[in-house]
Scaffold this active site. Structure first.
Site, mmCIF file in Angstrom:
data_model
loop_
_atom_site.group_PDB
_atom_site.id
_atom_site.type_symbol
_atom_site.label_atom_id
_atom_site.label_comp_id
_atom_site.label_asym_id
_atom_site.label_seq_id
_atom_site.Cartn_x
_atom_site.Cartn_y
_atom_site.Cartn_z
ATOM 1 N N ASP A 1 45.081 -3.179 -84.233
ATOM 2 C CA ASP A 1 44.696 -2.775 -82.878
ATOM 3 C C ASP A 1 45.655 -1.738 -82.297
ATOM 4 O OD1 ASP A 1 43.205 -2.806 -80.550
ATOM 5 O OD2 ASP A 1 43.207 -4.986 -80.358
ATOM 6 N N ASP B 1 34.809 -2.782 -77.279
ATOM 7 C CA ASP B 1 35.073 -4.092 -76.674
ATOM 8 C C ASP B 1 33.863 -4.580 -75.889
ATOM 9 O OD1 ASP B 1 37.505 -4.717 -77.630
ATOM 10 O OD2 ASP B 1 38.644 -4.125 -75.853
#
Ligand code: GLA
Length: 719
Positions: A449, A516
């Site tokens: 990430d 997301d």
């Protein structure tokens, strides 16, 4: 295929030709379009005159009467910035790509065109590669300094392309966190110059490096194998030409090229096709064959369960084991432990950088991983290696590892600052720390990430204008070493969702977490936009809980599944909170997905309808052998008094007949007819009862979906 005929350089792919002609001083594009069967009469393609303003240049230097965006701009120590690169020679040579950046692979020859500025003792080399199978041509530039003094590169583009006409639309894929890669269209004729660029230090959610120029019957598409600041400029001029430049963003870029050194640009990618649909197929083929590498290139990707939206930071070992056991029961293949397992990471204020177990929560990731593997699942884990929290042991011990400007307060985003990956010592730390994590829990999957944009760029030993690019080279150096050391690990790149979805990251990590935003309604446009350039096996797509955590929308479990089948399927929710009935539904969904996984992940992906403001949209994924296909069609806005929703499919074999099966609202398949591929590809097929198909009426802001499977029953194979 590459050919040199006198001063003509010809690059051929299966369906396209690119012709470059060298003159005494420069080289120009004569033709890029559908493949020519014969090249006689090429002189007809030349411009009316050969002043500096007329040709379509393969690079554009500064200091002449062409005041458009240059693709090469060098500053000398006396302050001047005029170069005089003249054509030197063109040759076909073995393709050996530079080591400091990722490049495409799979062709062993390239065309090199060399230009020399004899006064400045600089050599500019343009390297073109033709990928026959995918109809893609790539290019990068190298600048070599043979002088005794340094020169300063202010701009060196990867590709400068020019064609006649200004009647193009400039098509870009823009957005923000949670709404990445939305398609936008700008006419360039009247606007002159259009720019698409990022300043965030990464390829960014705001503007993806993939762009297109389109006019009736013709599309030129461009992308960049790079994850940092990029800039794509298209410029229509008074001579009725359009120039397209793509490469590293010259903003805050100034590279000292010392004597005897080379500077290599990232690689640009271009394709020509008659339609956007065909561009996508060519780009997908190119990404699948020449960008993605390693063990996972052609391997079916596992169905995963990730705990992030299910627990956020609030979990215990028992909770994770319970979710994992449920994941195993429903047939998932991989469990991913997301953020919160390390240091004292109970919220997002601390511990980034401390890649050691939060033992009170996990009971030890090695043991946890073993228990999960004992359930028959693979084990994967989340890391965010490029970052540090000031509240961390790493920062307390090595504050000098952080990206900070002395005497200035750093800008924080999500309470974190970045590590200075321009520094080889920090690269070494990141490499060792992540290798240790992988070894400790024998991770089979890593979610890498990156949750902020870049500011406060500074490194004692790096010149300011070189920082952004040196950071990206540092990142690539770490990824190169890690992926070589752990060739079996499946890496998925993530950046607050899809904020770094680019060909550079895909060279190391075959999957990217697309966004997301896991709302099925929102995902349609995000996935559809992404699929213009990137194949479905690169897009992570998860079913999450409802009401959706990002939007509050509610959709049936089946509708969420149908949308998530457009990428690599996962479930991201607390499975232990599902009812028995829901778990049975998920079990059936995963079984279905596995059965059609080859078609879904590696088939030809075609967008259906228009996800950007259209009423009906979706996708069909057709297995490469056209034996099976899966399609999902969605009505986004229910309107009273509108009936007759219809859709034609695409990509099925015209010469075959297919059994058409429809998925029920709670799963299962029912045969509805047998029809010819040519009819299905062209006819406006009725979407019978689409508005009553789902339990949509009970939900808020729902979508209405239909899912079909096509199975070939007869017809000789055309592929
Ligand atoms: C980012 C990612 C999410 C999740 C969180 C964890 O936002 O995109 O998927 O991993 O970080 O903090």
């Amino acid at each position: 295929m590459l050919k040199i005929k006198g001063n003509y350089f010809i690059l051929e792919t299966k369906n396209t030709s690119l012709v470059i002609k060298s003159q005494e001083t420069f080289a120009e594009y004569l033709y890029y379009g559908p493949k020519l069967s014969d090249y006689t009469g090429l002189e007809l393609l030349a411009p009316e005159d050969y002043g500096w303003t007329a040709p379509r240049l393969v690079f554009a230097q500064w200091g002449y009467n062409d005041f458009r965006e240059p693709s090469v701009h060098v500053r000398f120590q006396d302050g001047s910035d005029k170069t005089d690169f003249r054509f030197h020679k063109g040759k076909i040579v073995a393709r050996e790509t530079p080591k400091e950046l990722p490049y495409s692979y799979g062709e062993d020859k390239c065309l090199k065109l060399e230009f020399v500025d004899a006064t400045a003792k600089l050599k500019l080399t343009l390297c073109y590669t033709a990928y026959y199978d995918s109809d893609v041509i790539t290019s990068y530039a190298t600048l070599h300094n043979s002088a005794k003094k340094s020169v300063y590169i202010e701009n060196l583009a990867s590709l400068c392309f020019e064609t006649w006409g200004k009647d193009f639309n400039f098509i870009t894929f823009d957005g923000a966190w949670g709404s990445e890669r939305q398609k936008h269209v700008r006419p360039i004729g009247t606007l002159g110059k259009c720019v698409n660029e990022s300043f965030t230090g990464s390829s960014s959610p705001m503007h993806n490096p993939f762009v297109m120029l389109e006019r009736t019957g013709e599309v030129y598409a461009f992308n960049l194998v790079y994850s940092g600041n990029h800039r794509e400029v298209c410029d229509g001029d008074e001579y009725n030409r359009t120039r397209m430049i793509t490469g590293i963003n010259p903003f805050s870029f100034n590279w000292e090229l010392a004597p005897a050194q080379d500077f290599n640009t990232p690689e640009a990618v271009m394709a020509y096709a008659p339609t956007q649909e065909e561009v996508s197929l060519r780009m997908h083929r190119f990404v699948s064959e020449h960008i993605i590498r390693g063990k996972w290139k052609k391997k079916e990707r596992p169905v995963l369960v990730n705990n992030w939206e299910g627990t956020y930071f609030d979990f215990t070992k028992d909770k994770i084991l319970a979710i994992a056991q449920t994941a195993a029961n429903v047939g998932a293949e991989l469990f991913v432990l997301d953020d919160g397992w390390f240091g004292k990471r109970d919220d997002d204020f601390r511990s980034l950088g401390d890649w050691v177990d939060h033992v009170e929560k996990t009971g030890g990731i090695d043991k946890l991983a073993d228990s999960i593997r004992a359930m028959g699942l693979k084990f994967g884990i989340w890391v965010e290696p490029e970052m540090v929290n000031e509240d961390s042991d790493l920062y307390r011990k090595h504050p000098e590892y952080a990206m900070k400007i002395p005497r200035r307060e750093p800008t924080r985003m999500r309470n974190q600052i970045m590590l200075n990956l321009a520094d080889p010592q920090v690269q070494g730390y990141v490499y060792r720390a992540i290798a240790r994590v992988i070894e400790t829990c024998k991770a089979q999957y890593i979610k890498w990430d990156y949750n902020r944009h870049m500011t406060d760029c500074y490194d004692r030993s790096t010149r300011g204008g070189e920082y952004y690019h040196r950071y990206i080279m540092g990142l690539y150096a770490v990824l190169e070493k890690l992926t070589a050391r752990f060739p079996n690990v499946l890496f998925e790149s993530c950046a607050s969702g899809g904020c770094r979805f680019d060909l550079g990251m895909l060279c190391y990590m075959p999957q990217t977490w697309t966004s997301d935003n896991s709302d099925a309604r929102e995902r349609i446009a995000i996935q559809s936009g992404t699929a213009h350039a990137y194949p479905q096996n690169t897009m992570g797509a998860h079913v999450s809980a409802c009401p959706n955590h990002q939007t509050g929308n509610t959709n049936s479990l089946e509708a969420r599944f149908r949308v998530a089948c457009g990428g690599v399927l996962g479930y991201e929710c607390d499975l232990t909170k599902m009812t028995e009935e829901e778990l049975a539904q998920i079990t059936e969904q995963i079984e279905f997905y596995k059965k059609y996984r080859t078609a879904l992940q590696f088939g030809e992906y075609h967008r259906l309808g228009n996800a950007f403001g259209g009423e009906v949209c979706g996708y069909i994924s057709v297995a490469q052998n056209q034996e099976t296909a899966v399609a999902v069609v969605t009505v986004l806005h229910k309107r009273t008094g509108i009936f007759n929703y219809r859709m034609a499919f695409t990509g099925l074999d015209d010469n075959a007949q297919y059994r058409v099966l429809e998925r029920g609202a709670k799963g299962g398949l029912k045969e509805i007819c047998v029809a010819s591929g040519s009819l299905l590809n062209r006819g406006a097929i009725r979407l019978q009862d689409i508005l009553s198909e789902t339990d949509a009426r009970e939900n808020s802001n729902p979508i209405y979906t239909k899912m079909y499977v096509f199975e070939r029953v007869s017809g000789k194979k055309s592929r």
